[in-house]
Structure formats: C-alpha cells, structure tokens
Design an enzyme around this catalytic site. Structure first.
Site, PDB file in Angstrom:
ATOM      1  N   ASP A 270       1.299 -12.681  -3.585  1.00 51.02           N
ATOM      2  CA  ASP A 270       1.042 -12.747  -2.530  1.00 51.02           C
ATOM      3  C   ASP A 270      -0.524 -13.167  -2.134  1.00 51.02           C
ATOM      4  O   ASP A 270      -1.311 -13.492  -2.950  1.00 51.02           O
ATOM      5  CB  ASP A 270       0.921 -10.985  -2.104  1.00 51.02           C
TER       6      ASP A 270
ATOM      7  N   GLU B 187       3.913  -4.093   3.571  1.00 51.80           N
ATOM      8  CA  GLU B 187       3.748  -3.450   4.103  1.00 51.80           C
ATOM      9  C   GLU B 187       5.252  -2.438   4.647  1.00 51.80           C
ATOM     10  O   GLU B 187       6.080  -2.695   5.085  1.00 51.80           O
ATOM     11  CB  GLU B 187       2.808  -2.908   5.298  1.00 51.80           C
TER      12      GLU B 187
ATOM     13  N   HIS C  26       2.897  -0.317  -0.206  1.00 49.94           N
ATOM     14  CA  HIS C  26       3.005  -1.078  -0.567  1.00 49.94           C
ATOM     15  C   HIS C  26       3.775  -2.292  -2.036  1.00 49.94           C
ATOM     16  O   HIS C  26       3.411  -2.145  -2.876  1.00 49.94           O
ATOM     17  CB  HIS C  26       2.212  -2.548   0.385  1.00 49.94           C
TER      18      HIS C  26
ATOM     19  N   ASN D  58      -0.605   2.816   0.474  1.00 51.86           N
ATOM     20  CA  ASN D  58       1.055   2.710   1.658  1.00 51.86           C
ATOM     21  C   ASN D  58       1.858   2.930   1.138  1.00 51.86           C
ATOM     22  O   ASN D  58       2.625   2.618   1.600  1.00 51.86           O
ATOM     23  CB  ASN D  58       0.060   1.974   2.245  1.00 51.86           C
TER      24      ASN D  58
HETATM   25  C1  GLP Z   1      -2.990  -5.497  -3.149  1.00 49.22           C
HETATM   26  C2  GLP Z   1      -1.920  -6.428  -3.544  1.00 49.22           C
HETATM   27  C3  GLP Z   1      -1.453  -6.235  -4.407  1.00 49.22           C
HETATM   28  C4  GLP Z   1      -1.068  -5.444  -6.362  1.00 49.22           C
HETATM   29  C5  GLP Z   1      -1.600  -4.015  -5.343  1.00 49.22           C
HETATM   30  C6  GLP Z   1      -2.201  -2.847  -6.121  1.00 49.22           C
HETATM   31  O1  GLP Z   1      -3.612  -4.936  -2.266  1.00 49.22           O
HETATM   32  N1  GLP Z   1      -1.396  -6.704  -2.371  1.00 49.22           N
HETATM   33  O2  GLP Z   1      -0.316  -7.383  -4.789  1.00 49.22           O
HETATM   34  O3  GLP Z   1      -0.190  -5.262  -6.160  1.00 49.22           O
HETATM   35  O4  GLP Z   1      -2.250  -3.611  -3.555  1.00 49.22           O
HETATM   36  O5  GLP Z   1      -3.200  -2.903  -6.076  1.00 49.22           O
HETATM   37  P1  GLP Z   1      -3.922  -2.610  -7.433  1.00 49.22           P
HETATM   38  O6  GLP Z   1      -3.772  -2.532  -8.652  1.00 49.22           O
HETATM   39  O7  GLP Z   1      -5.523  -2.716  -7.487  1.00 49.22           O
HETATM   40  O8  GLP Z   1      -4.338  -0.920  -6.858  1.00 49.22           O
END
Ligand code: GLP
Length: 243
Positions: free
Chosen positions: A67, A143, A138, A136
């Site tokens: 992403d 989302e 995702h 959330n």
């Molecule tokens: C982010 C990204 C995801 C990521 C997730 C968790 O916003 N879009 O690809 O895996 O949220 O992130 P983190 O590991 O920093 O908690």
C-alpha cells in the site's frame, strides 16, 4: 488460521523473521509482499541480519508493495516506499527490476492499480504476504467498509488512518487517500502472516479473532485463509479468550 503468541516484541520479531527466511530458503525466487509500518520493523532488521549471516540470498525474490499514501513522494520518510527501501531493499541490495511499488505520485491511480494487478498475475501470485493491522482493523489500506474490494484500488482514508498515520511523518501531513492491494490478494497469497504487538492493538486483535468475519473488520478475513498465521506478543493477545 494459526495463532502464535510470543513473550514480547523481540521474540515475536524473531518468529516473523524466521518465517520469512524459511519461505525464501525453500523458494529463492519467492514473490514477497512485506508491509511497511512500526510493527514489522524489527523483524526486517533481524531478517536482513540472518540473510547475511546464513547466506540466504533474496536477489531472485520479487517484491510487491502492499500500500501507499497517495500523493506522498517516495523520498518522504513517512512513505511506505521510503520505509521499504531503507529497511529491506537497500540492506539486501535488491535490484530495482525486482521491486514493484505503487507510484503514489501518478496522475492515473486507476491505471496504477491495473498495472499492479497485472504484475502480480505475471509473477504467478504472491508467495508470502506479511501484513500489520491498523487500529481500525484495516489491512494495507483496506478500510472498514460494507463492500469487499478484491484487488488493487484507491481508497479514501478513514479518520482513524489519517490520524494514526501522522506517526510516520516528521511534520503534520495531509493524508486523504491511499492505494492498496485488495483483500482478494491476501486470500490468494500462498501464505499470510499478520503481526501485531502492544496493548493498543489488543482490542482490535480480539475483535479480529473472536467476532464475525466481515469486510467491516477487514483483518477478520484472514480467518478464511488456508495458510495464515497471526503472530502476536503477549500484550496484543491479552484480551483473547484463553483457549
Ligand atoms: C498502516 C499501513 C498498514 C500497516 C498498518 C499498521 O497505516 N497502511 O500497511 O500494516 O497501518 O501499522 P503499524 O505496524 O505501524 O501499527
């Protein structure tokens, strides 16, 4: 779905790194989709160290981006692009022709989505997808939504992602939309690992594992995958019903 709960973030990261290394050991030309984010950061450092000390060669692997924040330059430290280059591609000296990331500055995001879907098909699918989970629920930028988007698409980010996402950036940054692989890509990947650590993720992990499987909680779809691993530290697993 396999659930593994490790004592702490360090042991979780070792577990995740070992699992990635194992996939590459068995298939040196593996197609890998490794998420950016705070959670897998240590796992990647350990993976790079193991690759060097144990002579595991990632040069034949293909890397697919999960992403990206639309409109954010790849040189911006908060971009997924920058994260992956810094933590994986540069230390492993991966050549550019093996790296397929979304172009966040494209004027044709839909075309970019079609290009990514085609790249994945041409590479015969993803062998290993390692994902984090948003606050959330995702996955990538899938989302919480009533509809299920199987393949690459552009998303309007919800309030939680816009706010939480600020943690990756040095200064306040306008985050409005993202571009992401779809949940169909996750379900079709030959193996999926979801990593989560810390008590802040405990409630969303409980809901992901114990509530209904629904696109309203995208991460819950991992339970429909035939070879999926949810790898947690004790804190992230602290609200799960004891088995
Ligand atoms: C982010 C990204 C995801 C990521 C997730 C968790 O916003 N879009 O690809 O895996 O949220 O992130 P983190 O590991 O920093 O908690």
């Amino acid at each position: 779905m396999n659930l593994k709960i490790y004592e702490n973030y360090e042991s979780l990261s070792h577990g995740a790194a070992n699992q990635i290394i194992e996939v590459v050991r068995q298939k040196p030309c593996a197609v890998l989709c490794l998420a950016a984010g705070d959670t897998p950061r240590l796992a990647y450092t350990l993976m790079v160290n193991m690759a060097k000390t144990e002579g595991i060669d990632f040069a034949k692997c293909t890397f697919i981006g999960l992403d990206e924040w639309l409109g954010i330059s790849p040189v911006n430290e908060g971009s997924c692009h920058h994260f992956l280059r810094r933590h994986i591609f540069e230390p492993l000296s991966i050549s550019n022709d093996k790296i397929h990331l979304f172009d966040a500055l494209t004027e044709d995001p839909q075309g970019e989505c079609r290009k990514m879907d085609k790249t994945i098909i041409e590479n015969k699918g993803i062998d290993l997808m390692l994902v984090g989970i948003g606050m959330n629920g995702h996955i990538g930028f899938n989302e919480p939504a009533g509809s299920f988007q199987a393949y690459s698409h552009v998303v309007e980010l919800d309030e939680t992602s816009r706010t939480v996402g600020q943690k990756y950036f040095r200064e306040q940054t306008t985050l409005t939309s993202g571009i992401t692989l779809g949940l169909g890509h996750m379900l079709e990947a030959r193996q999926v690992i979801l990593v989560a650590n810390g008590s802040k993720k405990a409630d969303i992990i409980r809901r992901t594992i114990e509530e209904d499987v629904t696109p309203l909680l995208p991460a819950s779809l991992i339970r429909n995958h035939v070879d999926a691993y949810v790898i947690l530290d004790k804190e992230a697993g602290s609200l799960l019903t004891p088995r």
